[in-house]
Design a protein around this motif. Sequence first.
Motif, PDB file in Angstrom:
ATOM      1  N   SER A   1       1.009   6.891   0.251  1.00 12.37           N
ATOM      2  CA  SER A   1       0.470   5.616   0.710  1.00 12.37           C
ATOM      3  C   SER A   1      -1.036   5.624   0.529  1.00 12.37           C
ATOM      4  CB  SER A   1       0.817   5.384   2.178  1.00 12.37           C
ATOM      5  OG  SER A   1       0.067   4.295   2.704  1.00 12.37           O
TER       6      SER A   1
ATOM      7  N   ASN B   1       0.818  -1.214   0.000  1.00 15.07           N
ATOM      8  CA  ASN B   1       0.000   0.000   0.000  1.00 15.07           C
ATOM      9  C   ASN B   1       0.854   1.269   0.000  1.00 15.07           C
ATOM     10  OD1 ASN B   1      -3.142  -0.352   0.391  1.00 15.07           O
ATOM     11  ND2 ASN B   1      -2.181  -2.025   1.523  1.00 15.07           N
ATOM     12  N   LYS B   2       2.094   1.162   0.479  1.00 17.11           N
ATOM     13  CA  LYS B   2       2.961   2.343   0.538  1.00 17.11           C
ATOM     14  C   LYS B   2       3.394   2.816  -0.845  1.00 17.11           C
ATOM     15  CE  LYS B   2       4.953   1.766   5.156  1.00 17.11           C
ATOM     16  NZ  LYS B   2       6.219   1.675   5.942  1.00 17.11           N
TER      17      LYS B   2
ATOM     18  N   LYS C   1      -2.889   6.736   3.585  1.00 19.23           N
ATOM     19  CA  LYS C   1      -2.611   8.044   4.167  1.00 19.23           C
ATOM     20  C   LYS C   1      -3.914   8.697   4.612  1.00 19.23           C
ATOM     21  CE  LYS C   1       0.076  11.666   5.029  1.00 19.23           C
ATOM     22  NZ  LYS C   1       1.122  11.623   6.064  1.00 19.23           N
TER      23      LYS C   1
END
Length: 260
Positions: A57, A45-46, A60
């Motif tokens: 991300s 996901n980053k 975030k």
Amino acid sequence: MASRSMRFRAFADRFTTVPEVAQAIREAGLGKCGLIFGIDYTMSNKVQGEKTFGGKSLHKVEDDLKNPYQEVIEILGQTLECFDDDRIIPAFGFGDKTHKQEGYFPLNEKRECVGFREVLDTYNRVTPSVSLHRPTNFAPLIHKAIQIVQQTRKYHILVIVADGQVTEEQETQQAIVTASHYPLSIIVIGVGDGPWGMMQEFDDRLPTRLFDNFQFVNFHEIMSTSNYAPASFALNCLMEIPDQYKAIKQLGYLDYQQQC
């Protein structure tokens, strides 16, 4: 004659709001159901927002910008909540570092979420403290959903929001096949950059299933190309539900409800 799902696909642009989609799905035959929500907390996901989320991300959490997970929860909340008679939504995360042995964890450790607003609020509260990890494996969550269906004895829709390819392919495939023995529909929503080849394989193949119980939707593709993006996204998520529900009834999975 075209199936309901094909008619929905052909006339997608006639829906301009999410409530219109919900009404169309109701008219196509879906009554009440239970909902289960799963969120991917794997390390990828980053980096999976490089093209589709400004390099941030995908998890975030900011005050002035919704991430893809937040958007999915909001849109499907508007669409699906009216079908959930008790509004209780078991919500889980998977792929994090702390719970890698179990394969999933409840977003709210004290109790199940009530309504999508609480799912979203819980996501916002929990996510900043979750340690992203690996692998991407849907199987433990699918088996948990099967357990919930067995316990509640009613039809459920499992929504999984994930950022990319499954690393435990065989285990996930078998879980999807096993799920076809129960009144359970699985919708996987792909957020981020992809690729999505394996998800499309799950959607279109797995011939040993007793019915087509899996639908994959590419979130960014729909949201970036449609004139009425939220309505189009909701429609693409739910367009196969009426036919899946019909197949579930034909297979006799809901006969016990008539005996209760």
